[in-house]
Design a protein around this motif. Structure first.
Motif, PDB file in Angstrom:
ATOM      1  N   ILE A  31      -1.552 -12.086 -13.450  1.00 57.55           N
ATOM      2  CA  ILE A  31      -1.367 -10.903 -12.601  1.00 57.55           C
ATOM      3  C   ILE A  31      -1.812 -11.277 -11.195  1.00 57.55           C
ATOM      4  CG2 ILE A  31      -2.112  -8.529 -12.138  1.00 57.55           C
ATOM      5  CD1 ILE A  31      -2.460  -8.191 -15.184  1.00 57.55           C
ATOM      6  N   TYR A  32      -0.887 -11.113 -10.244  1.00 55.56           N
ATOM      7  CA  TYR A  32      -1.185 -11.486  -8.863  1.00 55.56           C
ATOM      8  C   TYR A  32      -1.469 -10.265  -7.996  1.00 55.56           C
ATOM      9  CZ  TYR A  32      -0.340 -12.387  -3.952  1.00 55.56           C
ATOM     10  OH  TYR A  32      -0.465 -12.428  -2.588  1.00 55.56           O
ATOM     11  N   ILE A  49      -4.685 -13.646 -16.793  1.00 58.42           N
ATOM     12  CA  ILE A  49      -5.388 -14.422 -15.763  1.00 58.42           C
ATOM     13  C   ILE A  49      -5.116 -13.774 -14.396  1.00 58.42           C
ATOM     14  CG2 ILE A  49      -5.679 -16.714 -14.717  1.00 58.42           C
ATOM     15  CD1 ILE A  49      -6.201 -16.804 -17.701  1.00 58.42           C
ATOM     16  N   PRO A  50      -6.152 -13.379 -13.677  1.00 59.05           N
ATOM     17  CA  PRO A  50      -5.938 -12.841 -12.330  1.00 59.05           C
ATOM     18  C   PRO A  50      -5.794 -13.965 -11.312  1.00 59.05           C
ATOM     19  CG  PRO A  50      -8.279 -12.750 -12.884  1.00 59.05           C
ATOM     20  CD  PRO A  50      -7.588 -13.369 -14.070  1.00 59.05           C
ATOM     21  N   VAL A  51      -4.848 -13.815 -10.379  1.00 53.30           N
ATOM     22  CA  VAL A  51      -4.708 -14.816  -9.307  1.00 53.30           C
ATOM     23  C   VAL A  51      -4.473 -14.114  -7.968  1.00 53.30           C
ATOM     24  CG1 VAL A  51      -3.748 -16.571 -10.871  1.00 53.30           C
ATOM     25  CG2 VAL A  51      -2.178 -15.086  -9.609  1.00 53.30           C
ATOM     26  N   ASN A  52      -4.877 -14.759  -6.887  1.00 53.97           N
ATOM     27  CA  ASN A  52      -4.560 -14.228  -5.552  1.00 53.97           C
ATOM     28  C   ASN A  52      -3.776 -15.249  -4.736  1.00 53.97           C
ATOM     29  OD1 ASN A  52      -6.636 -15.974  -5.087  1.00 53.97           O
ATOM     30  ND2 ASN A  52      -7.839 -14.586  -3.787  1.00 53.97           N
ATOM     31  N   ASP A  53      -3.121 -16.168  -5.465  1.00 54.36           N
ATOM     32  CA  ASP A  53      -2.300 -17.216  -4.846  1.00 54.36           C
ATOM     33  C   ASP A  53      -1.025 -17.314  -5.686  1.00 54.36           C
ATOM     34  OD1 ASP A  53      -1.046 -19.584  -4.157  1.00 54.36           O
ATOM     35  OD2 ASP A  53      -2.902 -20.778  -4.115  1.00 54.36           O
ATOM     36  N   GLY A  55       1.107 -19.466  -5.892  1.00 52.45           N
ATOM     37  CA  GLY A  55       1.295 -20.812  -6.464  1.00 52.45           C
ATOM     38  C   GLY A  55       0.621 -20.962  -7.820  1.00 52.45           C
ATOM     39  N   LEU A  56      -0.279 -20.040  -8.166  1.00 45.49           N
ATOM     40  CA  LEU A  56      -1.019 -20.167  -9.428  1.00 45.49           C
ATOM     41  C   LEU A  56      -0.416 -19.342 -10.568  1.00 45.49           C
ATOM     42  CD1 LEU A  56      -4.695 -20.030  -8.038  1.00 45.49           C
ATOM     43  CD2 LEU A  56      -3.385 -22.056  -8.754  1.00 45.49           C
ATOM     44  N   LEU A  57       0.741 -18.710 -10.311  1.00 50.02           N
ATOM     45  CA  LEU A  57       1.396 -17.949 -11.387  1.00 50.02           C
ATOM     46  C   LEU A  57       1.769 -18.885 -12.528  1.00 50.02           C
ATOM     47  CD1 LEU A  57       3.870 -15.701  -9.338  1.00 50.02           C
ATOM     48  CD2 LEU A  57       1.850 -14.912 -10.604  1.00 50.02           C
ATOM     49  N   ASN A  58       1.680 -18.418 -13.752  1.00 47.92           N
ATOM     50  CA  ASN A  58       2.069 -19.227 -14.918  1.00 47.92           C
ATOM     51  C   ASN A  58       3.562 -19.540 -14.850  1.00 47.92           C
ATOM     52  OD1 ASN A  58       2.970 -19.956 -17.569  1.00 47.92           O
ATOM     53  ND2 ASN A  58       0.962 -19.263 -18.320  1.00 47.92           N
ATOM     54  N   LEU A  80       7.983 -17.889  -4.542  1.00 51.46           N
ATOM     55  CA  LEU A  80       8.150 -18.043  -5.995  1.00 51.46           C
ATOM     56  C   LEU A  80       9.087 -19.203  -6.310  1.00 51.46           C
ATOM     57  CD1 LEU A  80       8.566 -14.340  -7.217  1.00 51.46           C
ATOM     58  CD2 LEU A  80       6.469 -15.708  -7.062  1.00 51.46           C
ATOM     59  N   SER A  81       8.866 -19.852  -7.445  1.00 51.41           N
ATOM     60  CA  SER A  81       9.751 -20.937  -7.895  1.00 51.41           C
ATOM     61  C   SER A  81      11.160 -20.392  -8.126  1.00 51.41           C
ATOM     62  CB  SER A  81       9.215 -21.527  -9.197  1.00 51.41           C
ATOM     63  OG  SER A  81      10.270 -22.180  -9.870  1.00 51.41           O
TER      64      SER A  81
END
Lengths: 256, 256
Positions: A31-32, A49-53, A55-58, A80-81
């Motif tokens: 979750i971003y 998993i919390p992220v604020n970047d 680039g760190l998304l699964n 995003l990819s």
């Protein structure tokens, strides 16, 4: 292929709503939010998993659900990819903002969502659009997790439904806010209007709103209209009152 | 003294409503309409005498209930015996139009009434005003026949409640009518908005409408606002859209 895992990008009202609706059914991997604490709070609900970047998304998730506000969509999509599948939850956006993504679509909930109040999910119509019939089927199937009323529509229809929802919800709510102000000033509980409003909505969907109109504008009661003009101190609100009164009279003449 | 018999003057929505609500509880002696056939239809419901001449009203009735449209009130009152008790059912009228009557007052239903759809009566708040405390008590007791939510208010408060009801009901219904037009043009069933509107009202009364606002105006999504402007062909409606968008933004800034 069924969608079994997702990333949620955004931490606003729609993100809250989808996380509550989906966490029982699919794996919410990451979750971003640009605000890490907000991501963390939401991640706890769904054991994600919390992220604020971005680039760190699964990167192994079946779907990225982007529910950031419309003005931030472009900048978010850039990061995003392009190999991932992506959907937006916006009612007014163009599909082609996602054209670099091989698989992309829209999953737009036709509901006014506040995080303080999670609406009954199953009743909410979701408007679905996809860039391929295969992905369209996948999204339709996926939407069964949280809605019994999903429908596939094209962009043109979706935008017009969105506009109708702004009229129906946002503008009605605007007038309820002004009504509450008038009652607050008079020392009267806003709840006095609740039976009237429940009936207003029930009647509009039973008889049709064009047949349900009542009141001084519809009746042409000029004395009352003049009194209301006098009671309204805010000039813009007075202009608005007179403009809508005129348009109600036009609606009513056209309906004859 | 309890009110046990009445005359109904008028044959519109409010007359229909009161005749249905009262016929089980009090004797409705005469029903007046300038259109005799309308009087006759209503009289059949309540086993009353239909009349199309105000001089033929039963002079022994305890109360004359005048529910004609606001612009016809003055002329109607002129023709009634000044010895009778009289009430008006209007939300915006001045008490002093009845000053020649020794006993007079207001019995104003805070509801949007259509004869095609008789609302659940007991839930409707009735606003009561009288020129003496004795008559006020009689009207309060009388109103128990059709409402559990009657309240006594003075003219100033009543007029402001009436204005708030115009905002809440008439103006919301105006936008529902426009929303339906947009959906009709797009070939989409208006019922798609029903879950949204039920939630809109529930949320407004639970959280307060000032805390419930969502949408492009509130979020400041300029792209969507521009798109909606393009979709609206009617110039007045476009002006209205932009004016309300501006006012929602002001409401939202004031709430901060």
């Amino acid at each position: 292929m069924a969608i079994k895992s997702v990333n949620i990008i955004g931490s606003g009202n729609v993100a809250h709503y989808l996380i509550h609706a989906l966490s029982q059914h699919v794996r919410i991997q990451t979750i971003y939010s640009k605000d890490f604490n907000r991501a963390k709070t939401l991640a706890e609900i769904a054991k994600s998993i919390p992220v604020n970047d971005l680039g760190l998304l699964n990167s192994g998730s079946d779907l990225n659900i982007v529910c950031v506000k419309d003005d931030s969509i472009e900048n978010t999509l850039k990061q995003l990819s392009k190999l991932s599948s992506v959907v937006l939850t916006s009612g007014a956006i163009e599909m082609d903002v996602m054209s670099e993504f091989k698989t992309h679509g829209i999953l737009y909930p036709l509901q006014s969502i506040s995080k303080d109040r999670i609406a009954k999910l199953k009743d909410v119509p979701f408007l679905i659009e996809a860039n391929s019939s295969e992905f369209e089927s996948e999204l339709l199937q996926f939407s069964n997790y949280f809605s019994v009323k999903s429908i596939v529509v094209n962009s043109s229809i979706r935008k017009r439904i969105h506009l109708s929802a702004v009229f129906a919800n946002n503008f009605s709510n605007f007038f309820l806010t002004e009504a509450k102000r008038i009652l607050d000033d008079a020392g009267v509980d806003f709840k006095i209007l609740q039976p009237l409003m429940i009936e207003t909505i029930a009647k509009a969907f039973e008889l049709g709103p064009e047949k349900s109109q009542t009141g001084p504008a519809k009746r042409g009661d000029q004395k009352t209209i003049t009194l209301h003009e006098r009671l309204l101190m805010n000039e813009k609100l007075k202009d608005l009152y007179l403009l809508i009164t005129e348009l109600i009279q036009e609606q009513s003449n056209e309906a004859k």
